[in-house]
Write a protein that holds these residues in place. Structure first.
Motif, short mmCIF file in Angstrom:
data_model
loop_
_atom_site.label_atom_id
_atom_site.label_comp_id
_atom_site.label_asym_id
_atom_site.label_seq_id
_atom_site.Cartn_x
_atom_site.Cartn_y
_atom_site.Cartn_z
N VAL A 69 0.87 -1.17 0.00
CA VAL A 69 0.00 0.00 0.00
C VAL A 69 0.91 1.22 0.00
O VAL A 69 1.77 1.37 0.86
CB VAL A 69 -0.93 0.02 1.23
CG1 VAL A 69 -1.72 1.33 1.27
CG2 VAL A 69 -1.88 -1.17 1.18
N ILE A 70 0.69 2.11 -0.99
CA ILE A 70 1.56 3.27 -1.18
C ILE A 70 0.75 4.55 -0.99
O ILE A 70 -0.30 4.73 -1.62
CB ILE A 70 2.18 3.25 -2.59
CG1 ILE A 70 3.00 1.97 -2.78
CG2 ILE A 70 3.05 4.48 -2.82
CD1 ILE A 70 3.41 1.73 -4.22
N ASP A 71 1.22 5.42 -0.12
CA ASP A 71 0.62 6.73 0.09
C ASP A 71 1.52 7.76 -0.57
O ASP A 71 2.59 8.10 -0.05
CB ASP A 71 0.48 7.01 1.59
CG ASP A 71 -0.24 8.33 1.89
OD1 ASP A 71 -0.28 9.19 0.99
OD2 ASP A 71 -0.74 8.49 3.01
N PHE A 72 1.12 8.25 -1.75
CA PHE A 72 1.95 9.20 -2.48
C PHE A 72 2.05 10.54 -1.75
O PHE A 72 3.06 11.23 -1.86
CB PHE A 72 1.40 9.41 -3.90
CG PHE A 72 1.85 8.38 -4.89
CD1 PHE A 72 3.14 8.40 -5.39
CD2 PHE A 72 0.99 7.39 -5.32
CE1 PHE A 72 3.57 7.45 -6.30
CE2 PHE A 72 1.40 6.44 -6.23
CZ PHE A 72 2.69 6.47 -6.73
N ASN A 73 1.00 10.93 -1.03
CA ASN A 73 1.02 12.21 -0.34
C ASN A 73 2.11 12.26 0.73
O ASN A 73 2.82 13.26 0.86
CB ASN A 73 -0.34 12.49 0.29
CG ASN A 73 -1.42 12.74 -0.74
OD1 ASN A 73 -1.16 13.33 -1.78
ND2 ASN A 73 -2.63 12.28 -0.47
N ASN A 74 2.21 11.18 1.49
CA ASN A 74 3.18 11.15 2.59
C ASN A 74 4.43 10.34 2.27
O ASN A 74 5.30 10.17 3.12
CB ASN A 74 2.51 10.57 3.85
CG ASN A 74 1.34 11.40 4.32
OD1 ASN A 74 1.42 12.61 4.35
ND2 ASN A 74 0.24 10.73 4.66
N ARG A 75 4.48 9.82 1.02
CA ARG A 75 5.63 9.00 0.58
C ARG A 75 5.84 7.80 1.51
O ARG A 75 6.96 7.46 1.88
CB ARG A 75 6.91 9.83 0.50
CG ARG A 75 6.87 10.96 -0.52
CD ARG A 75 6.74 10.41 -1.94
NE ARG A 75 7.00 11.41 -2.95
CZ ARG A 75 6.10 12.26 -3.43
NH1 ARG A 75 4.86 12.21 -2.95
NH2 ARG A 75 6.41 13.13 -4.37
N GLU A 76 4.73 7.17 1.90
CA GLU A 76 4.82 6.03 2.80
C GLU A 76 4.50 4.74 2.03
O GLU A 76 3.59 4.72 1.20
CB GLU A 76 3.84 6.18 3.97
CG GLU A 76 4.17 7.34 4.89
CD GLU A 76 3.17 7.49 6.02
OE1 GLU A 76 2.12 6.79 5.96
OE2 GLU A 76 3.42 8.29 6.94
N VAL A 77 5.24 3.68 2.34
CA VAL A 77 5.05 2.37 1.70
C VAL A 77 4.92 1.31 2.78
O VAL A 77 5.76 1.24 3.68
CB VAL A 77 6.22 2.02 0.76
CG1 VAL A 77 6.01 0.64 0.15
CG2 VAL A 77 6.37 3.07 -0.33
N GLU A 78 3.86 0.50 2.69
CA GLU A 78 3.67 -0.61 3.62
C GLU A 78 3.57 -1.90 2.83
O GLU A 78 2.75 -2.00 1.91
CB GLU A 78 2.40 -0.42 4.45
CG GLU A 78 2.40 0.81 5.34
CD GLU A 78 1.09 0.94 6.10
OE1 GLU A 78 0.26 0.02 5.99
OE2 GLU A 78 0.91 1.96 6.79
N GLN A 79 4.39 -2.88 3.17
CA GLN A 79 4.29 -4.19 2.52
C GLN A 79 3.40 -5.09 3.38
O GLN A 79 3.64 -5.27 4.57
CB GLN A 79 5.65 -4.85 2.35
CG GLN A 79 5.56 -6.17 1.59
CD GLN A 79 6.93 -6.77 1.28
OE1 GLN A 79 7.95 -6.34 1.81
NE2 GLN A 79 6.94 -7.76 0.42
#
Length: 293
Positions: free
Chosen positions: A10-20
């Motif tokens: 799951v990728i949050d482009f706004n906060n540049r966060e990535v969760e596998q």
């Protein structure tokens, strides 16, 4: 939402966060190696559940990625993409030149469509995926994309050289011509959008022939891991595959090594990029907008 040979993210482009959330190296799916018919090949959501396809199996996860159940069918092979419309899930069965339809409410395969060509005429032969006597194992057109909307079922392949539409009477009609070797072709705005994989670009072409070309990102070869692996079954750098229309302006697209790019069609440029790994053996396949907030 992105998935690659390496897992589900799951990728949050706004906060540049990535969760596998799913790692194929440690999860319940038995993969013998990377590339070819291994890996995850499509993702959709229905009734608070996550549906993910592998080569020959359909997996059902809870919204927090607990594996609930899975489904197989003898006519599902080398699946490359899936698409949901209401409670029906459409799957490409690349190894059988076919589309399969799965009922998400009854959790059963409903029907299949074998795709062939007689001269210049495309033909669709419906079959029952729960009985024997279905289509032969074939991969003439390498059907790798299906997209379903109110106007019909659209699909294409590496060798179809056309975006095709399945009509209500089960006839197949070409919508427009396509180059050889494309991925993820689907209607978009007043035209079509697709990964022109052979030329390392995403193309948007309107009915009046206006065209937008967006370059797929690439990296310095020294940054790549396992670069030069001697295998035709490993994606090369800048191999564009995976496409998700966020809205009429933003489009997310995947490429190898596992990279998700966000493009602004009006600004005609890439506005964000997230790289998951520089391992050239891992490539993005399916992309969808994450619905669970």
């Amino acid at each position: 939402k992105g998935q690659s040979h390496g897992g589900v993210y799951v990728i949050d482009f706004n906060n540049r966060e990535v969760e596998q959330h799913i790692d194929w190296n440690t999860g319940e799916i038995d993969f013998a190696g990377r590339g070819w018919d291994r890996g995850l090949r499509g993702i959709e959501f229905f009734d608070e559940k996550v549906w993910i396809a592998a080569s020959d199996e359909l997996f059902c996860y809870s919204s927090d990625f607990e594996l609930l159940e899975s489904f197989k069918n003898p006519y599902l092979k080398h699946c490359h993409e899936i698409c949901r419309r209401d409670h029906l899930l459409f799957l490409t069965s690349t190894g059988y030149d076919s589309l399969l339809v799965f009922n998400l409410k009854t959790k059963s395969f409903l029907w299949g469509l074998y795709i062939s060509k007689n001269g210049e005429q495309w033909e669709g032969q419906r079959f029952d995926p729960l009985t024997s006597g279905g289509p032969p194992f074939s991969n003439s057109y390498h059907i790798n994309m299906v997209h379903v909307e109110q106007s019909g079922v659209y699909f294409s392949g590496l060798h179809s050289r056309a975006l095709l539409r399945l009509c209500s009477d089960m006839s197949i009609a070409p919508v427009c011509s396509l180059p050889e070797g494309v991925h993820n072709a689907r209607p978009f705005l007043d035209g079509v959008i697709f990964n022109d994989t052979a030329n390392d670009v995403i193309r948007c072409v309107s009915r009046n022939k206006k065209e937008l070309s967006l370059k797929v990102p690439s990296y310095d070869n020294a940054e790549l891991e396992f670069n030069g692996v001697d295998s035709s079954r490993v994606a090369r750098q800048a191999f564009g595959r995976g496409l998700c229309v966020v809205n009429d302006r933003l489009v997310a697209a995947g490429s190898s090594p596992s990279t998700i790019s966000l493009y602004d069609i009006i600004m005609r440029k890439r506005v964000a990029l997230v790289n998951l790994t520089m391992d050239i053996r891992n490539a993005v396949h399916g992309l969808e907008v994450w619905p669970f907030r």
